[in-house]
Motif scaffolding. Sequence first.
Motif, PDB file in Angstrom:
ATOM      1  N   LEU A  29      98.899 -11.742   4.794  1.00  0.00           N
ATOM      2  CA  LEU A  29      99.197 -13.154   4.567  1.00  0.00           C
ATOM      3  C   LEU A  29      99.320 -13.943   5.874  1.00  0.00           C
ATOM      4  O   LEU A  29      98.682 -15.000   6.012  1.00  0.00           O
ATOM      5  N   PRO A  30     100.107 -13.483   6.859  1.00  0.00           N
ATOM      6  CA  PRO A  30     100.161 -14.258   8.110  1.00  0.00           C
ATOM      7  C   PRO A  30      98.829 -14.350   8.830  1.00  0.00           C
ATOM      8  O   PRO A  30      98.468 -15.418   9.334  1.00  0.00           O
ATOM      9  N   VAL A  31      98.074 -13.257   8.879  1.00  0.00           N
ATOM     10  CA  VAL A  31      96.760 -13.316   9.523  1.00  0.00           C
ATOM     11  C   VAL A  31      95.832 -14.228   8.731  1.00  0.00           C
ATOM     12  O   VAL A  31      95.041 -14.994   9.302  1.00  0.00           O
ATOM     13  N   GLY A  32      95.928 -14.173   7.406  1.00  0.00           N
ATOM     14  CA  GLY A  32      95.096 -15.020   6.564  1.00  0.00           C
ATOM     15  C   GLY A  32      95.396 -16.495   6.757  1.00  0.00           C
ATOM     16  O   GLY A  32      94.477 -17.329   6.766  1.00  0.00           O
ATOM     17  N   ILE A  33      96.656 -16.849   6.912  1.00  0.00           N
ATOM     18  CA  ILE A  33      97.016 -18.249   7.138  1.00  0.00           C
ATOM     19  C   ILE A  33      96.426 -18.742   8.457  1.00  0.00           C
ATOM     20  O   ILE A  33      95.871 -19.846   8.540  1.00  0.00           O
ATOM     21  N   VAL A  34      96.530 -17.915   9.497  1.00  0.00           N
ATOM     22  CA  VAL A  34      95.955 -18.290  10.791  1.00  0.00           C
ATOM     23  C   VAL A  34      94.451 -18.503  10.669  1.00  0.00           C
ATOM     24  O   VAL A  34      93.893 -19.487  11.160  1.00  0.00           O
ATOM     25  N   GLN A  35      93.767 -17.586   9.989  1.00  0.00           N
ATOM     26  CA  GLN A  35      92.316 -17.701   9.848  1.00  0.00           C
ATOM     27  C   GLN A  35      91.933 -18.890   8.977  1.00  0.00           C
ATOM     28  O   GLN A  35      90.952 -19.594   9.273  1.00  0.00           O
ATOM     29  N   ALA A  36      92.662 -19.130   7.911  1.00  0.00           N
ATOM     30  CA  ALA A  36      92.329 -20.226   7.008  1.00  0.00           C
ATOM     31  C   ALA A  36      92.455 -21.582   7.682  1.00  0.00           C
ATOM     32  O   ALA A  36      91.733 -22.523   7.349  1.00  0.00           O
ATOM     33  N   VAL A  37      93.351 -21.691   8.646  1.00  0.00           N
ATOM     34  CA  VAL A  37      93.593 -22.973   9.304  1.00  0.00           C
ATOM     35  C   VAL A  37      92.771 -23.125  10.578  1.00  0.00           C
ATOM     36  O   VAL A  37      92.263 -24.209  10.869  1.00  0.00           O
ATOM     37  N   THR A  38      92.601 -22.039  11.335  1.00  0.00           N
ATOM     38  CA  THR A  38      92.013 -22.150  12.673  1.00  0.00           C
ATOM     39  C   THR A  38      90.637 -21.518  12.805  1.00  0.00           C
ATOM     40  O   THR A  38      89.995 -21.677  13.841  1.00  0.00           O
ATOM     41  N   ASN A  39      90.187 -20.773  11.810  1.00  0.00           N
ATOM     42  CA  ASN A  39      88.906 -20.054  11.871  1.00  0.00           C
ATOM     43  C   ASN A  39      88.925 -18.903  12.874  1.00  0.00           C
ATOM     44  O   ASN A  39      87.879 -18.407  13.277  1.00  0.00           O
ATOM     45  N   GLN A  40      90.108 -18.474  13.286  1.00  0.00           N
ATOM     46  CA  GLN A  40      90.252 -17.340  14.195  1.00  0.00           C
ATOM     47  C   GLN A  40      91.076 -16.266  13.505  1.00  0.00           C
ATOM     48  O   GLN A  40      92.106 -16.571  12.889  1.00  0.00           O
ATOM     49  N   GLN A  41      90.640 -15.004  13.622  1.00  0.00           N
ATOM     50  CA  GLN A  41      91.328 -13.909  12.932  1.00  0.00           C
ATOM     51  C   GLN A  41      91.925 -12.928  13.937  1.00  0.00           C
ATOM     52  O   GLN A  41      91.200 -12.167  14.561  1.00  0.00           O
ATOM     53  N   PRO A  42      93.237 -12.937  14.116  1.00  0.00           N
ATOM     54  CA  PRO A  42      93.866 -11.902  14.941  1.00  0.00           C
ATOM     55  C   PRO A  42      93.629 -10.524  14.330  1.00  0.00           C
ATOM     56  O   PRO A  42      93.835 -10.332  13.128  1.00  0.00           O
ATOM     57  N   GLY A  43      93.161  -9.575  15.130  1.00  0.00           N
ATOM     58  CA  GLY A  43      92.814  -8.260  14.615  1.00  0.00           C
ATOM     59  C   GLY A  43      93.967  -7.275  14.690  1.00  0.00           C
ATOM     60  O   GLY A  43      94.840  -7.387  15.559  1.00  0.00           O
ATOM     61  N   LEU A  44      93.956  -6.300  13.790  1.00  0.00           N
ATOM     62  CA  LEU A  44      94.992  -5.274  13.754  1.00  0.00           C
ATOM     63  C   LEU A  44      94.506  -3.948  14.328  1.00  0.00           C
ATOM     64  O   LEU A  44      95.217  -2.950  14.237  1.00  0.00           O
ATOM     65  N   ASN A  45      93.293  -3.928  14.880  1.00  0.00           N
ATOM     66  CA  ASN A  45      92.757  -2.653  15.355  1.00  0.00           C
ATOM     67  C   ASN A  45      93.604  -2.053  16.458  1.00  0.00           C
ATOM     68  O   ASN A  45      93.844  -0.844  16.494  1.00  0.00           O
ATOM     69  N   ILE A  46      94.089  -2.890  17.367  1.00  0.00           N
ATOM     70  CA  ILE A  46      94.881  -2.369  18.488  1.00  0.00           C
ATOM     71  C   ILE A  46      96.205  -1.805  18.003  1.00  0.00           C
ATOM     72  O   ILE A  46      96.599  -0.691  18.364  1.00  0.00           O
TER      73      ILE A  46
END
Length: 743
Positions: free
Chosen positions: A467-484
């Motif tokens: 949900l938090p990553v989705g909110i960031v992507q939905a608003v900014t078009n940038q997706q913070p990744g969880l791979n690290i």
Amino acid sequence: MSKEEAYVTEKYEDQEKTFQDVETNNIELDEQDDSPIEEVRVTVPNTDDPQLPYNTFRMWFLGLLFTAAISFVNQFFYLRQTNISIGYAVVALVALPLGHIMARVLPTRQFNIFGYKCSLNPGPFSIKEHVLIGTMAACNTSTAYAVDIVIIQKIYYQDHKNFAASLFLVLTTQITGFALAGGIRRFLVRPAHMVWPQTLVTASLFRSLHAEMTEDDNGRMSRMKYYMIVTGCMFCYYFLPGLIFPTIGFISWICWLAPNNKVLAQITGSNGLGIGTLAFDWSAYTSLIGPLVTPWFAQVNIIIGFVLVTYIMVPWAYYSNLWDSKNFPILTATLFLNNGSAYNVSKVLSRDGGDLSEAAYQAYGPLRMDSFFALTYGVGFAGLTATLVHVMLHNGPEIVARWKSARAENEDIHSRLMRVYPEVPDWWYGLLFIVTFALSMVTCVVWDYMPWWALLLALFIAIFFVLPVGIVQAVTNQQPGLNIVTEYIIGYALPGHPIANVTFKTYGYIVNVQALNFVSDLKLGHYMKIPPRIMFMAQLISAIISAIVNLGTALWLVNTQPHICSKEGYPFTCRNTNTFYSASVIWGAIGPARVFGSKDGAIYGSVQWGFVVGALLPLVFWLASRKWPNVAWLKYVHWPVLLAATSNMPPYLPYMYSNGLFVGFVFAFWLRRYRYGWWSRYNYLTSAALDSGIAVSGLVIFFAIQIWGGAFPTWWGNPSQLTPTNADALDHCYYGQTNFYGE
């Protein structure tokens, strides 16, 4: 005008008039009449025709055909030296004439099947059918992530699991995210301010392909005509950077002033910090930022984070010789020994299964990386905690309110129009999650991919952050990744086990990514008024088929191509898979304790402070905005985006950011502010047209020339093997990839 053209014109006449009125300010729409979001108002029609056909034979036929074909082609090229991916735009272009042909040739008579009347040809090919075909194809533009696990097991770790194990691994990692999408759709799809900017490009593309190719009432060029012209121009132009004159893709002109100056080359070369490097290749602009799509406030945050890390922190760290940085290039993902020689990971692995041999590791020496690489890991750690704190502070009350009453809000026109279609019952998604979870548990435990508790932890991470990553992507078009973070956590919890590490990463990271990819498609369906239940079926079936085809294609190539994933196996050199293998060694076999901790000579432990810094920064600025509410710019500081700005470097390069952000300034700021009429009509369409042109041109170049071993003659603009390090330097900046001493 044909009957079909007349039909299409009639269906879109009202929508076109609405857009003309908005663009010329003849009418004012409030939230009850249209979307409150400006970008949506000028891109998505605020009308719907529920009578348009969508669940048709031709939709399923073309959708499944493209699903299978693109899954095969993209997986095939994923393992080749030249990686080409057929995306949304190409499918939309090819499916359109095929849909119209089927609408002309299929019989129109109705069939009665168990009391249900249907027809193979219910009328003209509709935009809703087209969107569903594109959505099915969109599930396959990225190959199944877990296929890399299967490949490295067979090639590098000699662990030959049966087909059922591989199939369940791939299916569960691809489908579980779909089940999560259903749980968060009410938070990320229905709210009007969850824009998902990239979907606006796709919506603009489909609308233009189904528009009439004439001038509108105001004398302006129609969207379809504009789209075709821009696509054609980019198709022709891309032959220059893509084949004839690749040097124009990255002109490091400052480096040419003193090409033998090593420091200048590191700072200005395209393979270094790229200061002053000019790119005349659209793929360099759009590969990371999406400058025409990403909101300007988000791009400003990216600029700040990019400059802070790339132009301030990295030069300070490198030229002060932090962590012996001068022994390595200023920007690289390669791993080294302390003396600057390449790190041979095979010397530290045991021969029985590929786990770490501690004695061999201590004898060979600790792993080293360049300062840029180490710092971006620290910034990535900060971006993760910043995402959680930022969303909690800025979106927490809204999330709680929507949790209590998800559908009692004042919805925009698009949500109200969607009420006519039955919603997907929650139990559909719930049952899907139960099934995929059970299969995941069987896969991990029975075939010994990782312990049961590791699967629970991985899925908890995916669910916690979705949900938090989705909110960031939905608003900014940038997706913070969880791979690290997933690699980091399991690396400490289960060190020395590379396959368990990459399996954990896949369940924790890709399940999250897949969930948001599915949500993005659901938002497109929301904008284009696709009934939710048919969207559910189209997404699920295409995802299952694509996963099976991806796996089958990869296994076929591994079993038939000699020396695959090695230089001797050219062109099947598997660049991405080799990177995946290296990550399994770094985070799994060696482990973060020996890289970022204090074990066996690790020296990068200080970057772990990024977790603390990332949690504090959003809090400080949130408190400042509360204390000084009249300071407007404080509200636009978006730390998750700012800190995630450099998370993709390396392998991506700084000049891609600087050039993309300049284009973003022109389109997202200047044109929007001073040429609003043009921007509102053509901005998103321009992005789609440029993407389409470069995709088609790239395919033509490859299939017509490169696949047959053809190449353009070598000349100054197309150099080869020119550098002292025996690597291509298309920018003629020969020391950009060397260390401080030119070695």
